[in-house]
Structures are given as structure tokens and as C-alpha cells.
Write a protein that holds these residues in place. Structure first.
Motif, PDB file in Angstrom:
ATOM      1  N   UNK A  33       4.453  -6.363 -19.319  1.00  0.00           N
ATOM      2  CA  UNK A  33       5.577  -6.722 -18.391  1.00  0.00           C
ATOM      3  C   UNK A  33       6.474  -5.341 -18.542  1.00  0.00           C
ATOM      4  N   UNK A  66       7.680  -3.316 -14.872  1.00  0.00           N
ATOM      5  CA  UNK A  66       9.043  -3.116 -14.664  1.00  0.00           C
ATOM      6  C   UNK A  66       9.182  -1.478 -14.445  1.00  0.00           C
ATOM      7  N   UNK A 112      -2.325 -22.747 -11.039  1.00  0.00           N
ATOM      8  CA  UNK A 112      -1.739 -23.826 -10.763  1.00  0.00           C
ATOM      9  C   UNK A 112      -0.445 -24.347 -11.323  1.00  0.00           C
ATOM     10  N   UNK A 113       0.397 -24.716 -10.378  1.00  0.00           N
ATOM     11  CA  UNK A 113       1.996 -25.381 -10.885  1.00  0.00           C
ATOM     12  C   UNK A 113       2.882 -24.201 -10.984  1.00  0.00           C
ATOM     13  N   UNK A 114       2.485 -22.831 -10.725  1.00  0.00           N
ATOM     14  CA  UNK A 114       3.416 -21.791 -10.631  1.00  0.00           C
ATOM     15  C   UNK A 114       3.653 -21.385  -9.177  1.00  0.00           C
ATOM     16  N   UNK A 115       4.768 -21.521  -8.652  1.00  0.00           N
ATOM     17  CA  UNK A 115       5.062 -21.354  -7.108  1.00  0.00           C
ATOM     18  C   UNK A 115       4.941 -19.800  -7.082  1.00  0.00           C
ATOM     19  N   UNK A 171       8.479 -17.906  -5.854  1.00  0.00           N
ATOM     20  CA  UNK A 171       9.357 -17.848  -7.019  1.00  0.00           C
ATOM     21  C   UNK A 171       8.746 -16.738  -8.051  1.00  0.00           C
ATOM     22  N   UNK A 172       7.290 -16.717  -8.123  1.00  0.00           N
ATOM     23  CA  UNK A 172       7.034 -15.517  -9.143  1.00  0.00           C
ATOM     24  C   UNK A 172       7.335 -14.276  -8.530  1.00  0.00           C
ATOM     25  N   UNK A 184      12.848  -8.758 -11.754  1.00  0.00           N
ATOM     26  CA  UNK A 184      12.565  -8.305 -13.457  1.00  0.00           C
ATOM     27  C   UNK A 184      12.670  -6.542 -13.185  1.00  0.00           C
ATOM     28  N   UNK A 219       4.434 -21.036  -0.149  1.00  0.00           N
ATOM     29  CA  UNK A 219       5.030 -21.940  -1.282  1.00  0.00           C
ATOM     30  C   UNK A 219       3.924 -22.598  -1.835  1.00  0.00           C
ATOM     31  N   UNK A 267       6.803 -10.461 -15.762  1.00  0.00           N
ATOM     32  CA  UNK A 267       7.292 -11.594 -16.460  1.00  0.00           C
ATOM     33  C   UNK A 267       7.043 -11.242 -18.102  1.00  0.00           C
ATOM     34  N   UNK A 316       6.254 -20.854 -18.690  1.00  0.00           N
ATOM     35  CA  UNK A 316       6.047 -21.199 -17.435  1.00  0.00           C
ATOM     36  C   UNK A 316       4.607 -21.790 -17.287  1.00  0.00           C
ATOM     37  N   UNK A 317       3.655 -21.315 -18.147  1.00  0.00           N
ATOM     38  CA  UNK A 317       2.419 -21.927 -17.769  1.00  0.00           C
ATOM     39  C   UNK A 317       2.167 -23.323 -18.585  1.00  0.00           C
ATOM     40  N   UNK A 330       3.732 -25.620 -16.080  1.00  0.00           N
ATOM     41  CA  UNK A 330       2.960 -25.995 -15.072  1.00  0.00           C
ATOM     42  C   UNK A 330       1.730 -26.825 -15.516  1.00  0.00           C
ATOM     43  N   UNK A 377      13.189 -22.456 -11.697  1.00  0.00           N
ATOM     44  CA  UNK A 377      13.040 -22.566 -10.616  1.00  0.00           C
ATOM     45  C   UNK A 377      11.779 -22.228  -9.817  1.00  0.00           C
ATOM     46  N   UNK A 378      11.117 -21.206 -10.644  1.00  0.00           N
ATOM     47  CA  UNK A 378       9.781 -20.898 -10.088  1.00  0.00           C
ATOM     48  C   UNK A 378       8.526 -21.937 -10.196  1.00  0.00           C
ATOM     49  N   UNK A 379       8.820 -23.215 -10.627  1.00  0.00           N
ATOM     50  CA  UNK A 379       7.676 -23.929 -10.877  1.00  0.00           C
ATOM     51  C   UNK A 379       7.857 -25.121  -9.727  1.00  0.00           C
ATOM     52  N   UNK A 380       9.021 -24.848  -8.902  1.00  0.00           N
ATOM     53  CA  UNK A 380       9.272 -25.927  -7.781  1.00  0.00           C
ATOM     54  C   UNK A 380       8.311 -25.605  -6.658  1.00  0.00           C
ATOM     55  N   UNK A 381       7.949 -26.604  -6.224  1.00  0.00           N
ATOM     56  CA  UNK A 381       7.060 -26.540  -5.024  1.00  0.00           C
ATOM     57  C   UNK A 381       7.710 -26.898  -3.617  1.00  0.00           C
TER      58      UNK A 381
END
Ligand SMILES: Nc1ncnc2c1ncn2[C@@H]1O[C@H](COP(=O)(O)OP(=O)(O)OP(=O)(O)O)[C@@H](O)[C@H]1O
Ligand SMILES: [Mg+2]
Lengths: 251, 442
Positions: A73, A77, A91-94, A97-98, A105, A139, B392, B400-401, B404, B438-442
Motif C-alpha cells: 500500500x 501511495x 464481491x461485495x466491495x464497490x 468506492x474502492x 489514500x 457501481x 488500501x 473490508x473483505x 463483504x 461507505x465503500x461496501x454500499x452498492x
């Protein structure tokens, strides 16, 4: 910018990189070609700090820092970006937003204020056009259900947004149709800048028709065995790798 | 007889000195006999192989009779999802009229606490109670029936639709003597009726108690029930929950079970699909850390043609947490065109955490579609590296994972307010909650 000196790296006690040397100056574009299994992705992974590789000898300087001491990381940076050969689905990480977290960062690391949601979205809208990627993908979860080409586009989109100092593209051109290839090329060309360097790993001279490299290298059996200008890529396309290997063996 | 058994027999004697009497008295009495014979389960029993209840047997839990009222505003201050609902509130295992509010109900709908129903609708109760749940299935169910008094009755006549969900809120506080709530719920949905029931269990601070809750559900043809069960008991408590569902033609049962609290919890869910077209969708999420132990046993019986079930449970285990998952699907003879899917995935965040997962399929019919899978793993290294390569930091990437992973279950929860509360609860257990929110919101 980047100075790799006599780099030896192994995985599971198997030596993959065997004394690799490479110097990349600011503003330069380098292409690395080479047979399957020669260590190209290994080099990209070692540069970006993936676990599991052991550097047994040599050193890597990046902008006057000992790169190998930094966590992945921290490297990101500091401006290193790896476009993955096989981008992973999360899956599940938008996705968007990432990106925002990634961008902020870098900014925080540089002592800049975080970008707010409005400015960020404006930037996203502007840059997504460059790679001609559907906004609908933003999204979704990171790479989830993306086609092979969409994944590659997403990598380039991230790169366009994050504006790294050193971008490493691992076969970003593989599996792309001709339009997508042009998009990738445009993304890379836009990024070209006297303060920025790019390393492109590729199997195809075709990419180099769109992105003209300053230097072309052949990585074989864990070392750079030949370097030249763009004409080297043409020669390789025509004659394959045997003659370079033979040349190296003779030397 | 062991001390603990005689303790409960004495408790029974104290409460019901006159012995049998009416049908209910007989029921309690025979259940007590059954409890005396069965005792508490031991690990020698196949169904209890990985869950040891000896610790629970060390306490002499008093069956609580006291009405405890909480200070004004106390319930509001607790991290419990409270969407707009008819609420029945139980404090320390006893119904609390002061805190409850069942707003005006449409004709044909009964929402009441069990003690009141025993007075006012004794036939309704005695026609159904203990007919769906098998008292002999374990000592805990027998014990519950032996003390049958507290709980809820929800009954919908044919065609009735609940205007808003019924929320059964169980709050447990610290009392001088460890106590037990023996709770019994009866949920009856008439033809084509429809409703949502939420069961919440919450324990304050380090309260020491034992919740033993049994829920019997009967779904008549064409009816639909959404059932949430959210367990946030205190870290020194024991939670036993046993739900039995009987599904008739074309009825649909959707369940979300979330288990976060208790030192030891065991949740049983048995569904019998008794007529064609019946569907059950069972989702679950459990999280343990410290020394917590949680056990989920599911059994689905497909007894006739053309029924469908899906089970999707996920677990997150940290520190020395332990979890047991046992999902059994039985496709009976003649139950052709059964569609049964089952999956259980576990995420181990520590090398001291342990999980025993066992999907079981017993198929006695030919033309069926069945699948099952169980996984136990750590956070995916490639995903971790991908996130870190984007700047990250490692802690955040892990949280985060993990979030998720839980999100795969949470996102299936229909009610937004519950979904959001659960997100908060899960996040609250992870480092860097703020950053990752916030970054787990769809
Ligand atoms: N995790 C691993 N364990 C063992 N060997 C590995 C591992 N990762 C890579 N290797 C080996 O290292 C060698 C170099 O692999 P690498 O991926 O760097 O090749 P490459 O030059 O990128 O090839 P390609 O052109 O096919 O992408 C290969 O022989 C590969 O099998
Ligand atoms: Mg490669």
C-alpha cells in the motif's frame, strides 16, 4: 525513477528472477517481452510487493527509496500502479468506492486534502469517457461478472484516475479486441509525461504500434538478455526468441 | 438424578404445585416427565457432538416470574433494530405489558402474549401448541413445554395481511440470581395470509441467564411468512432456540437468522415441506469471537413432490470462537421434483478459531435437483493484495473483505431498517468501521 540491480527472487525456493537489471528513467516507456514463464509477472509482482516472493539478492531503488522495504500500500501511495494480468473479482466491495479510497489514500499521503464526493464523481465521469467504459460498471462490485475485456478496461480506468508515477501493465493488451486495444493505448498515451514512467509487459508487437516505447527488452529465464529500440519488437515478432537466447548463451 | 435436573423439577413444583388439571397442565406434566427422562443432551448424542452444554448445567437458573420494568428510554437506547412494528416486549423472560404496544389489528388477526392467549383463546392455543414441535427432540424443548406460560401467539385468519411486522423483543438484564426465560411462540398463518415476524434477543452487559425459546409455525396453503431472528444476547448468557415450521401447499417461508451474541448458542430450525409448491428460503449469519460458541442445526424435510428449499449460511470466526453448522436435507420417497440447495461458507480470521461444518443430504427419490457445499477458508490473498496494491492499508483491506463476506447474507435481508442495523452491528465488530462503511454500499 526505477533502478533494478542484480535482482534475484524466488518463490517456494525456486529461483525465478536470476540477476535482473533494468533502469527506467522518468518520462520513458519500456516494453518487456519474453517467453511464457520467463518471469515477467514475477517481476511486476515483486515491484508491487506481493507476498510470497523472496528477494535473495540485489536491490530496487525507486525515486531514491529502497522499494523492497515498502508495504504494497505504501508503494501504491508513492505512485506505483500495477495493472494486473488477471484482475481479481471482489464481491461485495464497490468499484467506485474502492477508487475513491485509493485516490484519497494517495492524496493524504502527499499531504493533500481528500477529494469530496462531488469533485470525485466529476473526475470519474470525465475519465471514464477516456476508456469508453460503461458507467454501469462503476457501481458493481470490483470486477465481479466483468468480461475479460471489461476487467482490463477497468484497470486502465483506475490508472487514468490515479495518475501513477510508475505504471506497470502486465499484458493489459491480451484478450482485447481491436477497439479496446486502442482505448488502452489512448489511456496509456494520455498518461505519458516527462515525470512519469511506464513499463508494459506484452507478447504482441501490435500494442507497440499504438504506444511507441523508448526501449524494448527481452526477459528470458529470469534475466533481461537483450535490449533495444522499437525495432527489436519487430525483429522478435518475425524471428521468435530462439536467436536471442542463443546469443545470450554464447555471451 | 443430577442436581440440575432436580433443580428444574423443584422449580416446576414451586410454580405448579397443584399438578395436572386441564389439558395444559397435563401437557406441562408430561413434558416434565419427558425432560426427566431425556435430561440435557450430551456430546454422545450425534446431534450434540460438537456442542457441550455442561457449562449451562452448572447454573441453577431460576425460572423468572418477576415483571421487570425498564427505565423510560432504556429500550430506545439499545442497539436493536426497531422498525415500525407491533411490539411485544419481554424483559427477563416475562411479558412486559408496560413496554408493549400492539396497535389496532384488522379483523382475523391475533397478536398477543401467550399468558393472555391462554386465558382468552385457550382452544386456539391448545389446538396447536406442542403439535408441531416435537417435545422428544431434545431435553430443551421438553423443558420449555414443561414451563409453558410466557411467549407469543400470532394468528392470521385466511386472507389476512399484517399491516406491519410483529416484533418480539426480548431484553435481558442482570439479576442477582441467574435466571431463565422459557419462551414459547406460536405463529399460525391461515390460507393466503401474509406477515412478517421479527424475534430479537438482547442481553445487557454481562447479564447471566439462559434463554430457551421454542417457536412453532404453521403455514396454511398460499400463506407467506418472513421471519427474522436476531440474537444479540449478553456475553455470559446461553441461548437455545428451536423453530419448527410446517408448510402447506404453495406456502412460502423466508427466514434470516443472525447470531452474534451469547457465550453459547444453539439454534435449530426444522422445516417440513408437506404439500407441493411449498418453498423455504433460509439465510443465516453467525459471528463469534473471544470464547463464543455457536451451533446452527437445520433440517429440511421434503415429504412430497415439487417443493423447494435453499439454505445459505455464512460464519465469521475470530479469536478462539467456535462454530458448528449442520444442515440436513431429507428428500422423502416420492418427493420427486424436489429442488434443494444448501451452502455454508466460513471465514476464519484467526488460527485459533474452529468450525465443524457438515452438510447432509439424504435422498430417497429419483428425480431431484440437490446441491450442497461447505467451505472453510481465510481471507483471499489475491483480493487482499489487489486492495493493498490500490493503496488500501492491510487492516482496512481485511475488514473490508470480512464485511463483504457477511454482506452476501445481509444484502438478502428485505427490510431496510434491519439490514442497515445489521450492517452497523457487523461493522461494529471490525476494525476501521468508519473507513470501510461507505465503500461496501452498492
Ligand atoms: N506461486 C508460484 N509457485 C511456484 N511457481 C510459480 C509461482 N508463480 C509463478 N511461478 C513460476 O514462475 C515462473 C515465472 O512465472 P511468471 O508468471 O512470472 O511468468 P510470465 O513471464 O509472466 O509468463 P506469461 O507470459 O505466461 O504470463 C513460471 O515457471 C511459473 O510457473
Ligand atoms: Mg505473466
Amino acid at each position: 525513477m526505477l533502478n533494478i540491480n542484480n535482482l534475484h527472487a524466488s518463490i517456494d525456493n525456486k529461483e525465478i528472477l536470476k540477476g535482473l537489471n533494468l533502469e527506467v528513467k522518468a518520462g520513458e516507456v519500456h516494453a518487456i517481452m519474453g517467453p511464457n514463464g520467463s518471469g515477467k509477472s514475477t517481476l511486476a509482482n515483486v515491484l508491487s510487493g506481493r507476498d510470497g516472493y523472496e528477494v535473495t539478492r540485489g536491490e530496487v531503488r525507486y525515486m531514491d527509496k529502497d522499494l523492497l522495504q515498502l508495504a504494497p500500500e505504501e508503494r501504491a501511495r508513492e505512485g506505483i500502479f500495477l495493472a494486473f494480468q488477471y484482475p481479481v473479482e471482489i464481491p461485495g466491495v464497490n468499484n467506485v468506492y474502492l477508487l475513491k479510497a485509493a485516490l484519497n489514500a494517495v492524496r493524504v499521503h502527499r499531504g493533500e486534502p481528500e477529494m469530496d464526493a462531488v469533485d470525485f464523481l466529476k473526475l470519474v465521469r470525465e475519465r471514464i469517457k477516456v476508456v469508453n467504459m460503461s458507467e454501469e460498471l462503476l457501481n458493481r462490485s470490483v470486477n465481479e461478472g466483468f468480461s475479460g475485456g471489461e476487467k482490463k478496461r477497468n484497470e486502465i480506468f483506475q490508472m487514468t484516475l490515479l495518475e501513477p508515477k510508475l505504471a506497470i501493465l502486465d499484458e493489459t493488451d491480451s484478450g482485447l479486441d481491436i477497439d479496446a486495444l486502442k482505448v488502452v493505448a489512448e489511456g496509456v498515451n494520455r498518461l505519458r509525461d516527462p515525470d512519469r514512467s511506464i513499463i508494459m509487459i506484452t507478447h504482441y508487437q501490435r500494442l507497440l504500434d499504438y504506444i511507441k516505447p523508448d526501449h524494448v527488452h527481452v526477459l528470458s529465464r529470469g534475466r533481461i538478455i537483450k535490449s533495444g529500440g522499437p525495432e527489436l519488437a519487430l525483429e522478435l515478432e518475425e524471428k521468435g526468441y530462439d536467436w536471442v537466447n542463443a546469443e545470450a548463451d554464447a555471451a | 438424578m443430577s442436581d440440575v435436573l432436580s433443580h428444574y423439577l423443584q422449580e416446576h413444583e414451586r410454580r405448579y404445585p397443584e399438578g395436572t388439571g386441564d389439558r395444559l397442565g397435563e401437557l406441562r406434566q408430561s413434558a416434565l416427565q419427558e425432560f426427566r427422562n431425556l435430561g440435557f443432551p450430551t456430546r454422545r448424542q450425534e446431534n450434540w457432538k460438537y456442542t457441550d452444554v455442561r457449562k449451562l448445567c452448572k447454573h441453577e437458573f431460576r425460572i423468572n416470574d418477576d415483571v421487570v420494568d425498564l427505565p423510560a428510554g432504556r429500550i430506545e437506547s439499545l442497539p436493536i433494530a426497531r422498525p415500525d412494528c407491533h411490539e411485544l416486549v419481554f424483559v427477563n423472560g416475562r411479558y412486559s405489558p408496560a413496554h408493549s404496544r400492539a396497535d389496532k389489528l384488522a379483523a382475523g388477526i391475533i397478536v398477543t402474549d401467550l399468558a393472555a392467549a391462554l386465558n382468552q383463546q385457550p382452544e386456539l392455543v391448545s389446538d396447536h401448541i406442542a403439535r408441531y414441535s416435537d417435545t422428544a427432540s431434545s431435553g430443551f424443548t421438553a423443558l420449555n413445554t414443561a414451563f409453558l406460560q410466557q411467549g407469543s401467539v400470532i394468528s392470521l385468519a385466511a386472507g389476512a395481511v399484517l399491516d406491519k411486522p410483529v416484533h418480539l423483543i426480548h431484553i435481558n438484564t442482570q439479576q442477582q440470581q441467574p435466571y431463565s426465560g422459557q419462551l414459547r411462540n406460536l405463529i399460525l398463518l391461515g390460507d393466503n395470509s401474509e406477515g412478517t415476524v421479527i424475534e430479537s434477543y438482547f442481553g445487557l452487559d454481562d447479564a447471566v441467564y439462559f434463554t430457551n425459546s421454542v417457536c412453532e409455525i404453521r403455514l396454511d396453503p398460499g400463506s407467506r411468512l418472513q421471519h427474522y431472528r436476531i440474537q444479540q444476547e449478553s456475553s455470559n448468557s446461553f441461548h437455545l432456540g428451536h423453530t419448527t415450521v410446517r408448510l402447506q401447499k404453495d406456502s412460502r417461508y423466508e427466514s434470516s437468522v443472525v447470531s452474534l451474541g451469547a457465550e453459547l448458542s444453539r439454534t435449530d430450525l426444522n422445516c417440513r415441506l408437506e404439500q407441493s409448491g411449498a418453498v423455504c428460503v433460509l439465510n443465516g449469519l453467525y459471528m463469534v469471537n473471544g470464547q463464543q460458541h455457536t451451533d446452527h442445526h437445520i433440517r429440511v424435510d421434503h415429504t412430497v413432490e415439487a417443493t423447494t428449499s435453499t439454505q445459505n449460511y455464512r460464519g465469521i470466526l475470530d479469536e478462539q470462537g467456535r462454530a458448528v453448522f449442520n444442515g440436513k436435507v431429507v428428500v422423502h420417497k416420492g418427493a420427486d421434483k424436489t429442488d434443494a440447495r444448501q451452502s455454508n461458507a466460513n471465514l476464519l480470521l484467526s488460527d485459533k478459531a474452529e468450525v465443524d461444518t457438515k452438510p447432509e443430504l439424504e435422498i430417497y427419490a429419483d428425480d431431484v435437483k440437490c446441491s450442497h457445499g461447505a467451505t472453510v477458508g481465510q481471507l483471499d490473498k489475491n483480493m487482499l493484495f489487489y486492495l493493498r496494491s490500490r493503496g488500501i492499508d492491510e487492516h482496512t483491506a481485511r475488514s473490508l473483505l470480512t464485511f463483504a463476506f457477511a454482506g452476501e447474507i445481509i444484502r438478502n435481508i428485505h427490510m431496510a431498517s434491519i439490514r442497515e442495523r445489521l450492517e452497523q452491528l457487523v461493522l461494529g465488530r471490525l476494525p476501521d468501521a468508519e473507513t470501510i462503511r461507505e465503500f461496501t454500499h452498492e
